[in-house]
Design a protein around this motif. Sequence first.
Motif, PDB file in Angstrom:
ATOM      1  N   VAL A  24       5.827  11.007  -4.643  1.00 40.42           N
ATOM      2  CA  VAL A  24       6.321  10.900  -6.014  1.00 40.42           C
ATOM      3  C   VAL A  24       6.008   9.496  -6.513  1.00 40.42           C
ATOM      4  O   VAL A  24       6.299   8.510  -5.827  1.00 40.42           O
ATOM      5  CB  VAL A  24       7.844  11.154  -6.095  1.00 40.42           C
ATOM      6  CG1 VAL A  24       8.313  11.085  -7.547  1.00 40.42           C
ATOM      7  CG2 VAL A  24       8.204  12.501  -5.489  1.00 40.42           C
ATOM      8  N   THR A  25       5.422   9.400  -7.694  1.00 41.41           N
ATOM      9  CA  THR A  25       5.096   8.098  -8.282  1.00 41.41           C
ATOM     10  C   THR A  25       6.181   7.714  -9.276  1.00 41.41           C
ATOM     11  O   THR A  25       6.504   8.478 -10.188  1.00 41.41           O
ATOM     12  CB  THR A  25       3.731   8.144  -8.989  1.00 41.41           C
ATOM     13  OG1 THR A  25       2.727   8.525  -8.032  1.00 41.41           O
ATOM     14  CG2 THR A  25       3.375   6.785  -9.573  1.00 41.41           C
ATOM     15  N   ASP A  26       6.745   6.523  -9.098  1.00 41.19           N
ATOM     16  CA  ASP A  26       7.866   6.113  -9.947  1.00 41.19           C
ATOM     17  C   ASP A  26       7.400   5.341 -11.183  1.00 41.19           C
ATOM     18  O   ASP A  26       6.199   5.230 -11.450  1.00 41.19           O
ATOM     19  CB  ASP A  26       8.908   5.328  -9.146  1.00 41.19           C
ATOM     20  CG  ASP A  26       8.425   3.949  -8.687  1.00 41.19           C
ATOM     21  OD1 ASP A  26       7.354   3.494  -9.130  1.00 41.19           O
ATOM     22  OD2 ASP A  26       9.149   3.322  -7.873  1.00 41.19           O
ATOM     23  N   ASP A  27       8.336   4.806 -11.940  1.00 42.47           N
ATOM     24  CA  ASP A  27       8.015   4.140 -13.203  1.00 42.47           C
ATOM     25  C   ASP A  27       7.356   2.775 -13.021  1.00 42.47           C
ATOM     26  O   ASP A  27       6.881   2.178 -13.989  1.00 42.47           O
ATOM     27  CB  ASP A  27       9.284   3.983 -14.057  1.00 42.47           C
ATOM     28  CG  ASP A  27       9.731   5.303 -14.657  1.00 42.47           C
ATOM     29  OD1 ASP A  27       9.025   6.311 -14.457  1.00 42.47           O
ATOM     30  OD2 ASP A  27      10.775   5.328 -15.346  1.00 42.47           O
ATOM     31  N   ARG A  28       7.315   2.279 -11.800  1.00 41.26           N
ATOM     32  CA  ARG A  28       6.577   1.043 -11.520  1.00 41.26           C
ATOM     33  C   ARG A  28       5.111   1.332 -11.236  1.00 41.26           C
ATOM     34  O   ARG A  28       4.313   0.405 -11.094  1.00 41.26           O
ATOM     35  CB  ARG A  28       7.179   0.326 -10.310  1.00 41.26           C
ATOM     36  CG  ARG A  28       8.633  -0.069 -10.418  1.00 41.26           C
ATOM     37  CD  ARG A  28       9.173  -0.551  -9.084  1.00 41.26           C
ATOM     38  NE  ARG A  28       9.117   0.514  -8.057  1.00 41.26           N
ATOM     39  CZ  ARG A  28       9.373   0.330  -6.777  1.00 41.26           C
ATOM     40  NH1 ARG A  28       9.698  -0.883  -6.333  1.00 41.26           N
ATOM     41  NH2 ARG A  28       9.302   1.344  -5.919  1.00 41.26           N
ATOM     42  N   GLY A  29       4.789   2.625 -11.105  1.00 38.65           N
ATOM     43  CA  GLY A  29       3.450   3.005 -10.688  1.00 38.65           C
ATOM     44  C   GLY A  29       3.311   3.034  -9.185  1.00 38.65           C
ATOM     45  O   GLY A  29       2.205   3.204  -8.656  1.00 38.65           O
ATOM     46  N   ALA A 102      17.130   1.721 -11.169  1.00 40.51           N
ATOM     47  CA  ALA A 102      16.430   1.353 -12.398  1.00 40.51           C
ATOM     48  C   ALA A 102      15.274   0.412 -12.087  1.00 40.51           C
ATOM     49  O   ALA A 102      15.321  -0.347 -11.108  1.00 40.51           O
ATOM     50  CB  ALA A 102      17.398   0.682 -13.373  1.00 40.51           C
ATOM     51  N   THR A 103      14.265   0.447 -12.929  1.00 38.57           N
ATOM     52  CA  THR A 103      13.141  -0.480 -12.757  1.00 38.57           C
ATOM     53  C   THR A 103      13.592  -1.921 -12.967  1.00 38.57           C
ATOM     54  O   THR A 103      12.971  -2.850 -12.459  1.00 38.57           O
ATOM     55  CB  THR A 103      12.011  -0.153 -13.742  1.00 38.57           C
ATOM     56  OG1 THR A 103      12.534  -0.122 -15.067  1.00 38.57           O
ATOM     57  CG2 THR A 103      11.378   1.194 -13.436  1.00 38.57           C
ATOM     58  N   SER A 104      14.673  -2.113 -13.720  1.00 36.55           N
ATOM     59  CA  SER A 104      15.167  -3.460 -14.009  1.00 36.55           C
ATOM     60  C   SER A 104      16.036  -4.018 -12.881  1.00 36.55           C
ATOM     61  O   SER A 104      16.447  -5.178 -12.942  1.00 36.55           O
ATOM     62  CB  SER A 104      15.975  -3.459 -15.312  1.00 36.55           C
ATOM     63  OG  SER A 104      17.021  -2.507 -15.258  1.00 36.55           O
ATOM     64  N   VAL A 116      13.504   0.543   3.480  1.00 41.08           N
ATOM     65  CA  VAL A 116      14.170   1.607   2.718  1.00 41.08           C
ATOM     66  C   VAL A 116      13.245   2.063   1.594  1.00 41.08           C
ATOM     67  O   VAL A 116      12.673   1.249   0.865  1.00 41.08           O
ATOM     68  CB  VAL A 116      15.510   1.112   2.123  1.00 41.08           C
ATOM     69  CG1 VAL A 116      16.153   2.213   1.275  1.00 41.08           C
ATOM     70  CG2 VAL A 116      16.451   0.668   3.235  1.00 41.08           C
ATOM     71  N   LYS A 117      13.083   3.366   1.445  1.00 37.14           N
ATOM     72  CA  LYS A 117      12.269   3.921   0.367  1.00 37.14           C
ATOM     73  C   LYS A 117      13.020   3.803  -0.956  1.00 37.14           C
ATOM     74  O   LYS A 117      14.217   4.105  -1.043  1.00 37.14           O
ATOM     75  CB  LYS A 117      11.963   5.396   0.620  1.00 37.14           C
ATOM     76  CG  LYS A 117      11.235   5.666   1.935  1.00 37.14           C
ATOM     77  CD  LYS A 117       9.767   5.329   1.828  1.00 37.14           C
ATOM     78  CE  LYS A 117       9.017   5.785   3.081  1.00 37.14           C
ATOM     79  NZ  LYS A 117       7.565   5.504   2.991  1.00 37.14           N
ATOM     80  N   VAL A 118      12.313   3.356  -1.988  1.00 38.29           N
ATOM     81  CA  VAL A 118      12.917   3.162  -3.311  1.00 38.29           C
ATOM     82  C   VAL A 118      12.105   3.901  -4.353  1.00 38.29           C
ATOM     83  O   VAL A 118      10.874   3.790  -4.399  1.00 38.29           O
ATOM     84  CB  VAL A 118      12.985   1.664  -3.674  1.00 38.29           C
ATOM     85  CG1 VAL A 118      13.422   1.489  -5.134  1.00 38.29           C
ATOM     86  CG2 VAL A 118      13.937   0.924  -2.748  1.00 38.29           C
ATOM     87  N   LEU A 119      12.793   4.646  -5.202  1.00 38.00           N
ATOM     88  CA  LEU A 119      12.163   5.313  -6.341  1.00 38.00           C
ATOM     89  C   LEU A 119      12.818   4.736  -7.593  1.00 38.00           C
ATOM     90  O   LEU A 119      14.011   4.960  -7.830  1.00 38.00           O
ATOM     91  CB  LEU A 119      12.367   6.824  -6.257  1.00 38.00           C
ATOM     92  CG  LEU A 119      11.409   7.698  -7.075  1.00 38.00           C
ATOM     93  CD1 LEU A 119       9.983   7.585  -6.544  1.00 38.00           C
ATOM     94  CD2 LEU A 119      11.854   9.148  -7.044  1.00 38.00           C
ATOM     95  N   ALA A 120      12.065   3.958  -8.361  1.00 38.68           N
ATOM     96  CA  ALA A 120      12.605   3.266  -9.531  1.00 38.68           C
ATOM     97  C   ALA A 120      12.215   4.000 -10.812  1.00 38.68           C
ATOM     98  O   ALA A 120      11.028   4.151 -11.104  1.00 38.68           O
ATOM     99  CB  ALA A 120      12.096   1.823  -9.572  1.00 38.68           C
ATOM    100  N   MET A 121      13.221   4.447 -11.550  1.00 38.27           N
ATOM    101  CA  MET A 121      12.991   5.169 -12.793  1.00 38.27           C
ATOM    102  C   MET A 121      14.054   4.764 -13.798  1.00 38.27           C
ATOM    103  O   MET A 121      15.233   4.665 -13.446  1.00 38.27           O
ATOM    104  CB  MET A 121      13.046   6.680 -12.564  1.00 38.27           C
ATOM    105  CG  MET A 121      11.968   7.204 -11.628  1.00 38.27           C
ATOM    106  SD  MET A 121      12.105   8.980 -11.334  1.00 38.27           S
ATOM    107  CE  MET A 121      13.575   9.024 -10.302  1.00 38.27           C
TER     108      MET A 121
END
Length: 287
Positions: A24-29, A102-104, A116-121
């Motif tokens: 899965v590709t997050d909002d950071r790319g 959040a991406t912020s 740790v895996k992180v998904l930022a959206m």
Amino acid sequence: MKRILGALVLALVLAAPARAELKVTDDRGVTVTLPQSPRRIVSLLPSLTETVCELGECGRLVGVDRYSNYPASVLALPRVGGGIDPNIEAVVALKPDVVLMATSSRGAERLESLGVKVLAMEPRTAADVPRVMEKLGQLLQVPDAQRIWRAINAGVAAAAQSLPPAARGARVYFEVSRGPYAAGPGSFIGDVLQRLGARNIITPEMGPFPRINPEFVVKADPDLILIGDRNADGLEQRPGWAKLRAVREKRICVFDAAQSDVLVRPGPRMAEAARLLAGCLAAKAGK
């Protein structure tokens, strides 16, 4: 016979397709790769928490940020600090397969350095919301995540249809938080307001949630002010605000903490947010 059975089992194992990795590709790319759909999830953004639960997967959450308070079941989960500044040690101790944030947030790099895996959206615009819902559906392997967005669209349309003509066309100012930060027309809040027939005093080039000079509001002189009760005290004391038409004529909608949570979270409760805004417009703009 045992040798034959063993050979058959081996053949079946070799013939079985290998379990595909989940990407899965997050909002950071950043593309996050997982061996399978995560079973242990920490969510550090209330809108993501609510979406996970709306997709029927609340049971996978093992920890949330201090602001995630809906649905009620998440109140029993461990709290791991704020979304912007999470307690890294507390997050790691929960042994999550993935952390939603959040991406912020300032915690992503630190968590990733600890394995740790992180998904930022971070949905900010109306277009972001269904995209993020689709990403979470992909992560959780829940089919038709877009059903949530279809329900939101139908709810917003119904709220718009409920408004009398006199409630349309009002020039509005929606204050999101202290700063002050406003909801611009490009934000998910601004999109709902526009669909309800309101006109935003914030201009598109200012961005989804710009920090503004209070003098801007004085010059714009909106017909209606929408604000949370956390920020509503002392409006008349802001320089020049006592002269605002909305203040003089008491055309101010003040939302309590629970209502504000609904309004500022780009998640499954956006149709409820539309109904709250429609009620405000009908009561104040339609006078």
